[in-house]
Write a protein that holds these residues in place. Structure first.
Motif, PDB file in Angstrom:
ATOM      1  N   ALA A 254      40.748  76.210  81.204  1.00 31.70           N
ATOM      2  CA  ALA A 254      41.097  74.796  81.157  1.00 31.70           C
ATOM      3  C   ALA A 254      39.944  73.970  80.632  1.00 31.70           C
ATOM      4  O   ALA A 254      40.100  72.796  80.314  1.00 31.70           O
ATOM      5  CB  ALA A 254      41.508  74.305  82.554  1.00 31.70           C
ATOM      6  N   LEU A 255      38.766  74.580  80.551  1.00 34.91           N
ATOM      7  CA  LEU A 255      37.579  73.900  80.041  1.00 34.91           C
ATOM      8  C   LEU A 255      37.052  74.686  78.846  1.00 34.91           C
ATOM      9  O   LEU A 255      37.218  75.891  78.764  1.00 34.91           O
ATOM     10  CB  LEU A 255      36.471  73.842  81.111  1.00 34.91           C
ATOM     11  CG  LEU A 255      36.754  73.003  82.351  1.00 34.91           C
ATOM     12  CD1 LEU A 255      35.652  73.222  83.368  1.00 34.91           C
ATOM     13  CD2 LEU A 255      36.834  71.537  82.004  1.00 34.91           C
ATOM     14  N   PRO A 256      36.357  74.002  77.929  1.00 35.64           N
ATOM     15  CA  PRO A 256      35.803  74.708  76.770  1.00 35.64           C
ATOM     16  C   PRO A 256      34.558  75.463  77.131  1.00 35.64           C
ATOM     17  O   PRO A 256      33.461  75.148  76.712  1.00 35.64           O
ATOM     18  CB  PRO A 256      35.502  73.563  75.796  1.00 35.64           C
ATOM     19  CG  PRO A 256      35.193  72.400  76.676  1.00 35.64           C
ATOM     20  CD  PRO A 256      36.095  72.558  77.866  1.00 35.64           C
ATOM     21  N   THR A 257      34.710  76.510  77.970  1.00 40.34           N
ATOM     22  CA  THR A 257      33.547  77.257  78.463  1.00 40.34           C
ATOM     23  C   THR A 257      33.338  78.512  77.655  1.00 40.34           C
ATOM     24  O   THR A 257      34.210  78.965  76.931  1.00 40.34           O
ATOM     25  CB  THR A 257      33.758  77.649  79.938  1.00 40.34           C
ATOM     26  OG1 THR A 257      34.961  78.409  80.049  1.00 40.34           O
ATOM     27  CG2 THR A 257      33.850  76.416  80.805  1.00 40.34           C
TER      28      THR A 257
ATOM     29  N   GLU B  84      32.067  67.632  80.581  1.00 38.04           N
ATOM     30  CA  GLU B  84      30.851  66.947  80.109  1.00 38.04           C
ATOM     31  C   GLU B  84      29.689  67.197  81.051  1.00 38.04           C
ATOM     32  O   GLU B  84      28.559  67.481  80.622  1.00 38.04           O
ATOM     33  CB  GLU B  84      31.122  65.449  79.972  1.00 38.04           C
ATOM     34  CG  GLU B  84      29.930  64.660  79.451  1.00 38.04           C
ATOM     35  CD  GLU B  84      30.216  63.175  79.345  1.00 38.04           C
ATOM     36  OE1 GLU B  84      29.237  62.394  79.232  1.00 38.04           O
ATOM     37  OE2 GLU B  84      31.403  62.777  79.383  1.00 38.04           O
ATOM     38  N   GLY B  85      29.942  67.093  82.351  1.00 44.38           N
ATOM     39  CA  GLY B  85      28.889  67.348  83.329  1.00 44.38           C
ATOM     40  C   GLY B  85      28.427  68.793  83.300  1.00 44.38           C
ATOM     41  O   GLY B  85      27.230  69.074  83.438  1.00 44.38           O
ATOM     42  N   ARG B  86      29.370  69.702  83.112  1.00 43.55           N
ATOM     43  CA  ARG B  86      29.026  71.123  83.015  1.00 43.55           C
ATOM     44  C   ARG B  86      28.082  71.371  81.854  1.00 43.55           C
ATOM     45  O   ARG B  86      27.040  72.017  82.003  1.00 43.55           O
ATOM     46  CB  ARG B  86      30.293  71.949  82.842  1.00 43.55           C
ATOM     47  CG  ARG B  86      30.048  73.381  82.362  1.00 43.55           C
ATOM     48  CD  ARG B  86      31.300  73.942  81.704  1.00 43.55           C
ATOM     49  NE  ARG B  86      31.068  75.278  81.175  1.00 43.55           N
ATOM     50  CZ  ARG B  86      30.662  75.543  79.944  1.00 43.55           C
ATOM     51  NH1 ARG B  86      30.414  74.553  79.103  1.00 43.55           N
ATOM     52  NH2 ARG B  86      30.498  76.792  79.538  1.00 43.55           N
ATOM     53  N   ASN B  87      28.464  70.866  80.692  1.00 46.57           N
ATOM     54  CA  ASN B  87      27.656  71.113  79.499  1.00 46.57           C
ATOM     55  C   ASN B  87      26.274  70.478  79.612  1.00 46.57           C
ATOM     56  O   ASN B  87      25.267  71.072  79.191  1.00 46.57           O
ATOM     57  CB  ASN B  87      28.382  70.581  78.265  1.00 46.57           C
ATOM     58  CG  ASN B  87      29.675  71.343  77.990  1.00 46.57           C
ATOM     59  OD1 ASN B  87      29.829  72.486  78.400  1.00 46.57           O
ATOM     60  ND2 ASN B  87      30.601  70.701  77.297  1.00 46.57           N
ATOM     61  N   ARG B  88      26.211  69.292  80.183  1.00 46.61           N
ATOM     62  CA  ARG B  88      24.923  68.616  80.353  1.00 46.61           C
ATOM     63  C   ARG B  88      24.022  69.404  81.299  1.00 46.61           C
ATOM     64  O   ARG B  88      22.820  69.578  81.038  1.00 46.61           O
ATOM     65  CB  ARG B  88      25.139  67.197  80.881  1.00 46.61           C
ATOM     66  CG  ARG B  88      23.854  66.386  81.014  1.00 46.61           C
ATOM     67  CD  ARG B  88      24.138  64.936  81.348  1.00 46.61           C
ATOM     68  NE  ARG B  88      24.887  64.789  82.592  1.00 46.61           N
ATOM     69  CZ  ARG B  88      26.161  64.384  82.648  1.00 46.61           C
ATOM     70  NH1 ARG B  88      26.825  64.111  81.531  1.00 46.61           N
ATOM     71  NH2 ARG B  88      26.776  64.266  83.811  1.00 46.61           N
TER      72      ARG B  88
ATOM     73  N   THR C 205      40.741  69.436  97.660  1.00 44.75           N
ATOM     74  CA  THR C 205      40.329  70.032  96.391  1.00 44.75           C
ATOM     75  C   THR C 205      39.346  69.106  95.694  1.00 44.75           C
ATOM     76  O   THR C 205      39.314  67.906  95.966  1.00 44.75           O
ATOM     77  CB  THR C 205      41.529  70.288  95.453  1.00 44.75           C
ATOM     78  OG1 THR C 205      42.185  69.047  95.179  1.00 44.75           O
ATOM     79  CG2 THR C 205      42.512  71.274  96.083  1.00 44.75           C
ATOM     80  N   ILE C 206      38.552  69.688  94.803  1.00 45.79           N
ATOM     81  CA  ILE C 206      37.552  68.932  94.064  1.00 45.79           C
ATOM     82  C   ILE C 206      37.330  69.620  92.727  1.00 45.79           C
ATOM     83  O   ILE C 206      37.579  70.816  92.586  1.00 45.79           O
ATOM     84  CB  ILE C 206      36.221  68.862  94.860  1.00 45.79           C
ATOM     85  CG1 ILE C 206      35.270  67.838  94.239  1.00 45.79           C
ATOM     86  CG2 ILE C 206      35.581  70.238  94.990  1.00 45.79           C
ATOM     87  CD1 ILE C 206      34.025  67.576  95.080  1.00 45.79           C
ATOM     88  N   GLU C 207      36.875  68.874  91.735  1.00 46.64           N
ATOM     89  CA  GLU C 207      36.600  69.465  90.433  1.00 46.64           C
ATOM     90  C   GLU C 207      35.560  70.579  90.568  1.00 46.64           C
ATOM     91  O   GLU C 207      34.674  70.518  91.419  1.00 46.64           O
ATOM     92  CB  GLU C 207      36.054  68.414  89.466  1.00 46.64           C
ATOM     93  CG  GLU C 207      37.092  67.472  88.883  1.00 46.64           C
ATOM     94  CD  GLU C 207      36.490  66.610  87.793  1.00 46.64           C
ATOM     95  OE1 GLU C 207      36.803  66.842  86.604  1.00 46.64           O
ATOM     96  OE2 GLU C 207      35.691  65.723  88.131  1.00 46.64           O
ATOM     97  N   LEU C 208      35.668  71.569  89.677  1.00 52.40           N
ATOM     98  CA  LEU C 208      34.695  72.654  89.690  1.00 52.40           C
ATOM     99  C   LEU C 208      33.302  72.126  89.376  1.00 52.40           C
ATOM    100  O   LEU C 208      32.315  72.526  90.000  1.00 52.40           O
ATOM    101  CB  LEU C 208      35.101  73.723  88.662  1.00 52.40           C
ATOM    102  CG  LEU C 208      34.217  74.969  88.578  1.00 52.40           C
ATOM    103  CD1 LEU C 208      34.207  75.733  89.901  1.00 52.40           C
ATOM    104  CD2 LEU C 208      34.676  75.872  87.441  1.00 52.40           C
TER     105      LEU C 208
END
Length: 268
Positions: free
Chosen positions: A264-267, A96-100, A87-90
């Motif tokens: 689980a993330l602020p998406t 933080e990486g998503r938002n950036r 498994t690995i992070e989405l």
């Protein structure tokens, strides 16, 4: 809890079971069609178009396109690792990486957005097409679920965010199957103590929410209307409010305030 309070002398209304989730082969076909529709709808967007506001507050169309490309890449690597038993992070570096990545990708021109998104969709669709039967139940980190949950998530992202782009596709195009799925997935938005009895036109009634063991149900609200409008409301999108009617104890009431999108993330 799925039942409604008994009324003396009146049998409680039957609540039919929702339609079954799509099979793996059906889900792959659904994803192929959703991706093709998404690509087709953005073919003629100009640079000015992608810089213009989307229907998501604070986001341009470029933000939406960058987000969908990021989801596709993230889900692809969920599958690529899952078939190896890992498994690995989405997203790289989590939220933080998503938002950036979204902020950096939002400024791309229209042609670059199309290329980036097409590459990401090709990658994730190839990953889904390459799955063996047992792979669909392989664990992934996304919501601590399995590969099948990842497929359902990508379906939601492609269809709902296409509506968010404001390119002429509205929630009234959502399929009954997607609406049924959203009723279940978005039941997490029903506040504690509130029970929603959905009565979508043309679909079976559905009861969402209720209360934790030992806690009373403070209110039962019936929501009647087109399935697509009920699904859009649950998804935090703009329904045709004229289609929706909420009732409690046979009186008209306002639609209840929902909890944030289950994530689980602020998406978005």
């Amino acid at each position: 809890m799925t039942g409604l309070p008994d009324v003396p002398g009146v049998a409680p209304p039957a609540v039919s079971k929702p339609e079954p989730r799509p099979t793996p082969s059906q889900l792959v076909a659904i994803l192929d069609a959703a991706a093709a529709d998404f690509r087709d709808r953005i073919r003629f967007l100009t640079d000015d178009d992608v810089r213009s506001p989307s229907q998501l507050p604070g986001w341009s169309r470029g933000h939406v396109l960058a987000h969908v490309a990021g989801v596709a890449d993230g889900m692809a690597r969920q599958l690529e690792y899952a078939v190896r038993g890992e498994t690995i992070e989405l997203y790289d570096s989590g939220a933080e990486g998503r938002n950036r990545a979204i902020e950096e990708g939002a400024v791309l021109n229209a042609d670059r957005h199309r290329r980036e998104l097409s590459t990401s969709l090709d990658r994730v669709l190839a990953a889904f097409h390459g799955l063996q039967a047992a792979d669909w139940q392989a664990p992934i980190s996304y919501r601590s679920g399995v590969v099948r949950d990842g497929g359902l998530a990508l379906w939601r992202e492609l269809v709902i965010h296409l509506t968010d782009l404001g390119v002429g596709v509205e929630a009234d195009t959502w399929s009954p199957q997607l609406c049924e799925h959203l009723f279940g997935f978005l039941s997490a938005r029903v506040p504690a103590g509130v029970r929603l009895r959905l009565q979508p036109l043309g679909l079976a009634p559905r009861v969402l929410g209720g209360s934790a063991p030992g806690e009373p149900v403070s209110s039962t609200v019936s929501v009647n209307g087109m399935a697509t409008d009920i699904a859009a409301w649950l998804a935090g999108r703009t329904p045709n409010l004229a289609s929706l009617r909420a009732e409690a104890a046979a009186d008209g009431v306002d639609l209840p305030k929902l909890l944030p999108w289950p994530s689980a993330l602020p998406t978005k």
